[in-house]
Design an enzyme around this catalytic site. Structure first.
Site, PDB file in Angstrom:
ATOM      1  N   GLY A   1     -37.400  26.194   0.529  1.00 16.92           N
ATOM      2  CA  GLY A   1     -37.499  25.998  -0.926  1.00 16.92           C
ATOM      3  C   GLY A   1     -37.507  27.339  -1.641  1.00 16.92           C
ATOM      4  N   ARG A  56     -31.988  24.423   3.978  1.00 14.13           N
ATOM      5  CA  ARG A  56     -32.795  24.135   5.171  1.00 14.13           C
ATOM      6  C   ARG A  56     -31.795  23.709   6.231  1.00 14.13           C
ATOM      7  NH1 ARG A  56     -36.335  21.722   0.968  1.00 14.13           N
ATOM      8  NH2 ARG A  56     -38.180  23.026   0.834  1.00 14.13           N
ATOM      9  N   ASP A 108     -43.018  28.890   6.031  1.00 16.07           N
ATOM     10  CA  ASP A 108     -43.300  28.783   7.470  1.00 16.07           C
ATOM     11  C   ASP A 108     -42.117  28.225   8.275  1.00 16.07           C
ATOM     12  OD1 ASP A 108     -43.631  26.289   6.421  1.00 16.07           O
ATOM     13  OD2 ASP A 108     -45.563  25.890   7.363  1.00 16.07           O
ATOM     14  N   THR A 124     -43.086  31.284  -0.973  1.00 15.29           N
ATOM     15  CA  THR A 124     -43.111  29.842  -1.227  1.00 15.29           C
ATOM     16  C   THR A 124     -44.163  29.568  -2.289  1.00 15.29           C
ATOM     17  OG1 THR A 124     -43.850  27.700  -0.368  1.00 15.29           O
ATOM     18  CG2 THR A 124     -44.517  29.605   0.900  1.00 15.29           C
ATOM     19  N   ASP A 132     -46.004  27.177  -2.388  1.00 19.12           N
ATOM     20  CA  ASP A 132     -47.114  26.425  -1.798  1.00 19.12           C
ATOM     21  C   ASP A 132     -48.262  27.323  -1.325  1.00 19.12           C
ATOM     22  OD1 ASP A 132     -45.400  24.291  -2.141  1.00 19.12           O
ATOM     23  OD2 ASP A 132     -44.709  24.303  -0.060  1.00 19.12           O
ATOM     24  N   ASP A 154     -48.748  28.421   1.552  1.00 23.81           N
ATOM     25  CA  ASP A 154     -49.268  27.823   2.783  1.00 23.81           C
ATOM     26  C   ASP A 154     -48.807  28.526   4.061  1.00 23.81           C
ATOM     27  OD1 ASP A 154     -46.629  27.090   2.640  1.00 23.81           O
ATOM     28  OD2 ASP A 154     -46.950  24.981   3.109  1.00 23.81           O
ATOM     29  N   ARG A 211     -46.608  20.649  -1.018  1.00 26.21           N
ATOM     30  CA  ARG A 211     -46.358  20.032   0.293  1.00 26.21           C
ATOM     31  C   ARG A 211     -47.665  19.519   0.885  1.00 26.21           C
ATOM     32  NH1 ARG A 211     -43.265  22.689   5.159  1.00 26.21           N
ATOM     33  NH2 ARG A 211     -44.711  24.320   4.554  1.00 26.21           N
TER      34      ARG A 211
END
Ligand code: F6P
Length: 339
Positions: free
Chosen positions: A20, A81, A112, A134, A136, A138, A180
């Protein structure tokens, strides 16, 4: 910066963005190109992420070709992706592209999933350096990922606008934010917005206690509009809205912010962090510190060896969650939870 010295001299690197997109990816590409060229290293832009490496989809990048991109959202290299790259046969093709184009190392900018790909590629003998980007936030080995700050500000701006109309109509708003499986975006934005309630995947919520009672406390304190922030990983805002209607007889308005959170010009923090991370990624490859992920840790930037980085686990700070609850009108339901 940590060391992990190996020998191969890097003369040409590939840079790609994958997964993303995130505001600040362009700033990272620019930093990679300008650092590399300053060190006498040529730069090949790989388009469309790992799939582009398989397909030899590239553009040569110079110091001039990355001018004007620093403030731009999205990624000039496009992103994707790639299922094919997750298979050994796909990675073999990617290694062949590196050989054909004379690419000695890759800087991979993404999240990731991007790094799982980079790690596998490194095992095929292609040196890599990862730059975490990202919205996120994360990625386990780093406190911060490029794009998070801009996405928080975008979501906050939307919520502030929603609040204006919710206040006028004395309504309840349920807003779903991205992230996410992680609640970083929702929790940061929820604290910054002074939300009535925030749901994150890391904390199993009790609908009665965490939503119904929060709205009731707020109403009893004199409020007539309510803001519920839901991380996409915690549940569907539409469902939460329906349950609120059933439980309290009010008619919430539901807004799913969606991809709007991924766009826009990167904030100062994202441009600055991206620039430093891109710089350190190239320095690591240049100095023979291969197969690393650039990470922010305790205020500084380090190059974490991938073997170590891929095993790390990051957890949402539950203290932040308690701070968010402490700020709510009903306060902490169980004050003994404060450590
Ligand atoms: O990882 C970034 C992210 O925006 C997540 O927050 C979200 O779950 C996902 O990507 C959406 O992916 P797509 O762009 O494929 O819809």
């Amino acid at each position: 910066m940590e060391t992990n010295t190996e020998k191969k001299q890097i003369k040409r690197i590939g840079v790609l963005t994958s997964g993303g997109d995130a505001p600040g990816m362009n700033a990272a590409v620019r930093a990679v190109v300008r650092t590399a060229t300053s060190l006498g290293i040529e730069c090949v832009g790989i388009k469309r992420g790992w799939q582009g490496l398989i397909n030899a989809d590239f553009v040569m990048l110079t110091r001039e070709s990355v001018k004007h991109i620093l403030p731009q959202g999205g990624t000039l290299l496009y992103t994707a992706r790639s299922e094919e790259f997750m298979q050994p046969a796909g990675r073999k093709k990617a290694v062949a592209t590196c050989r054909m184009l004379g690419i000695d190392g890759i800087v991979a900018i993404g999240g990731d999933g991007t790094f799982r790909g980079a790690y596998e590629l490194s095992k095929e003998g292609v040196p890599v350096a990862g730059v975490p980007a990202t919205i996120d936030n994360d990625v386990d080995c780093t406190n911060y990922t490029i794009g998070f700050d801009t996405a928080c500000n975008t979501a906050l701006d939307c919520i502030d606008r929603l609040r204006d109309t919710m206040r006028s109509h004395e309504r309840c708003s349920v807003v779903e934010v991205m992230g996410r499986n992680a609640g970083y975006l929702a929790l940061y934005v929820g604290i910054a917005a002074g939300a009535t309630a925030v749901l994150v995947p890391e904390h199993k919520y009790d609908f009665q206690k965490d939503i119904v009672e929060r709205i009731q406390d707020s109403r009893l304190a004199g409020n007539s509009h309510f803001m519920i922030v839901v991380a996409e990983g915690a549940g569907s805002a539409v469902e939460i809205g329906n349950r609120i209607k059933e439980a309290l007889g009010i008619e919430p308005r539901v807004t799913v912010l969606g991809h709007i959170q991924r766009g826009g010009s990167p904030s100062a923090r994202d441009r600055e962090t991206a620039t430093r991370m891109g710089y350190y990624a190239v320095r690591a490859l240049h100095e023979g510190r291969f197969n690393v992920i650039i990470a922010t840790r305790e205020g500084g930037i380090v190059a974490m060896p991938m073997d170590e980085a891929m095993k790390m686990k990051k957890h949402l700070q539950m203290e932040r969650y308690r701070i968010m609850e402490t700020m709510q009108l009903g306060g902490l339901k169980n004050p003994t939870e404060i450590p």
